[in-house]
Design a protein around this motif. Structure first.
Motif, short mmCIF file in Angstrom:
data_model
loop_
_atom_site.label_atom_id
_atom_site.label_comp_id
_atom_site.label_asym_id
_atom_site.label_seq_id
_atom_site.Cartn_x
_atom_site.Cartn_y
_atom_site.Cartn_z
N VAL A 195 -9.76 -62.96 -17.20
CA VAL A 195 -8.95 -61.82 -16.14
C VAL A 195 -9.67 -61.71 -14.35
O VAL A 195 -9.46 -61.55 -13.43
N GLU A 196 -10.87 -62.26 -14.61
CA GLU A 196 -11.75 -61.38 -12.99
C GLU A 196 -11.58 -62.82 -12.70
O GLU A 196 -10.86 -62.23 -11.01
N GLN A 214 -4.72 -58.40 -12.37
CA GLN A 214 -6.27 -57.76 -13.21
C GLN A 214 -5.33 -56.26 -13.29
O GLN A 214 -6.00 -55.48 -13.88
N ARG A 249 -6.29 -56.98 -24.65
CA ARG A 249 -7.61 -57.12 -23.46
C ARG A 249 -8.73 -56.26 -23.88
O ARG A 249 -9.71 -56.70 -23.53
N LEU A 281 -2.64 -62.79 -19.58
CA LEU A 281 -3.01 -62.50 -19.79
C LEU A 281 -4.73 -60.63 -20.04
O LEU A 281 -4.78 -60.26 -19.64
N SER A 282 -4.61 -61.29 -20.89
CA SER A 282 -5.53 -60.48 -21.83
C SER A 282 -6.83 -60.95 -22.69
O SER A 282 -7.82 -60.45 -22.33
N GLY A 283 -7.26 -62.19 -21.06
CA GLY A 283 -8.04 -62.79 -21.34
C GLY A 283 -7.95 -63.71 -22.51
O GLY A 283 -8.79 -63.66 -22.17
N SER A 302 -3.27 -56.67 -16.35
CA SER A 302 -3.80 -56.84 -17.34
C SER A 302 -4.58 -55.27 -17.92
O SER A 302 -5.13 -55.48 -18.88
N MET A 352 -8.23 -64.05 -12.12
CA MET A 352 -6.47 -63.94 -12.02
C MET A 352 -6.29 -62.85 -10.54
O MET A 352 -7.29 -62.45 -9.70
#
Length: 331
Positions: free
Chosen positions: A268-269, A276, A285, A261-263, A279, A271
């Motif tokens: 992240v965009e 989001q 992140r 979930l941290s990118g 996160s 998800m």
């Protein structure tokens, strides 16, 4: 010692070389009813490219599709009979089991086939013109390793004293509880800085990832992040009573959210909205975003002030909660 020093080196090598999204050696089938000069020139561009490996030329799309279904090819490029006269009429048949790679293969094929002087698809790639995955993974590895090493090792170190019953011995000494915690965390702070130096050195010398930004600001932001991770480790030590529980909590609470979930691996965009929001409370992140900007994009500290402000706020919050709860437990 294996976790502290061997794991960072191994993960750098694995993520830098083994785990990659780079497009290379895509098994390609050419479908054409006649190999005219224009078609041959396009096929030659594919053959000489490092991205594609033309393995066969067939006459019908069904033959190409059969090769893909039999796992003998990854994609097929179908040239229309009037391709030479119209300079258009190309169809792509792609193995879509991995949608992201399929889209990349199609984009790369379009860029390779079409004449760059005439193509409207010709693009200028900033910061990473060679599209190396290491540019994306190195800042992510830094965020993951700093968090795991500092938080997990700090929590285990303090819990070990509780588990062995030696914490009481430390508490009856004329040293304040806060100084005991500081003494426990300083070694991991120094080790984290050493590991950070190893990662940066490997990224430049082994993975060929440039440090475009200011090394001083990279170290400052990393120090803030390390303090945040140490505060998180202190908070875990308040929850756990044994080393096993501390490791379990560290793995469940830190490792999986950091990776997923941290990118680090996935944008992240892309998800779902609920993820989001989740996160948004994951510290790596913001550190990963800041490092990508500082290391790759060569921006100043003014361009990452939002990420730095969030990291400072999280550090102050976690450190305050951890120290208050720890002092109460000791009393």
């Amino acid at each position: 010692m294996l976790i502290l020093f061997v794991m960072p080196v191994m993960m750098m090598l694995i993520f830098g070389f083994a785990i990659t999204n780079d497009v290379k050696n895509v098994r390609t089938v050419v479908v054409t009813s006649q190999m005219d000069h224009q078609t041959q020139a396009s096929v030659n561009r594919l053959s000489t490219s490092e991205y594609f490996n033309v393995i066969a030329t067939v006459g019908t799309p069904k033959e190409a599709e059969l090769l893909i279904r039999n796992q003998k090819a990854d994609m097929a490029i179908v040239f229309a009979p009037d391709y030479a006269s119209k300079h258009s009429g190309i169809q792509f048949i792609v193995d879509g089991s991995d949608p992201n790679m399929a889209q990349q293969w199609t984009n790369y094929a379009q860029q390779t086939i079409l004449n760059p002087k005439l193509s409207s698809l010709n693009a200028k790639l900033l910061y990473n013109p060679q599209m190396k995955s290491a540019y994306n993974f190195v800042p992510a590895i830094m965020g993951m390793l700093m968090l795991l090493i500092c938080a997990m090792m700090t929590s285990v170190s303090i819990v070990r004293e509780k588990e062995r019953g030696t914490m009481e011995v430390l508490l009856v000494s004329p040293v304040q509880p806060l100084m005991i915690i500081v003494a426990k965390t300083i070694p991991y702070l120094l080790q984290a800085l050493l590991i950070l130096g190893i990662i940066l050195l490997m990224s430049v010398t082994v993975l060929d990832v440039p440090l475009s930004g200011s090394l001083g600001w990279i170290l400052v932001v990393s120090l803030i992040y390390i303090l945040l991770a140490l505060s998180l480790g202190l908070l875990i030590s308040n929850i756990a009573q044994t080393q096993f529980v501390a490791l379990l909590v560290s793995a469940m609470v830190l490792l999986l959210p950091t990776v997923m979930l941290s990118g680090m691996l996935f944008p992240v965009e892309s998800m779902p909205t609920i993820l989001q929001w989740v996160s948004a409370v994951i510290p790596p992140r913001y550190y990963i975003q800041a490092m990508r900007k500082l290391m790759i994009m060569n921006v100043g500290i003014g361009e990452v002030w939002r990420e730095v402000a969030v990291l400072i706020g999280m550090t102050v919050l976690l450190l305050t909660i951890s120290l208050v709860k720890f002092n109460k437990r000791l009393e």
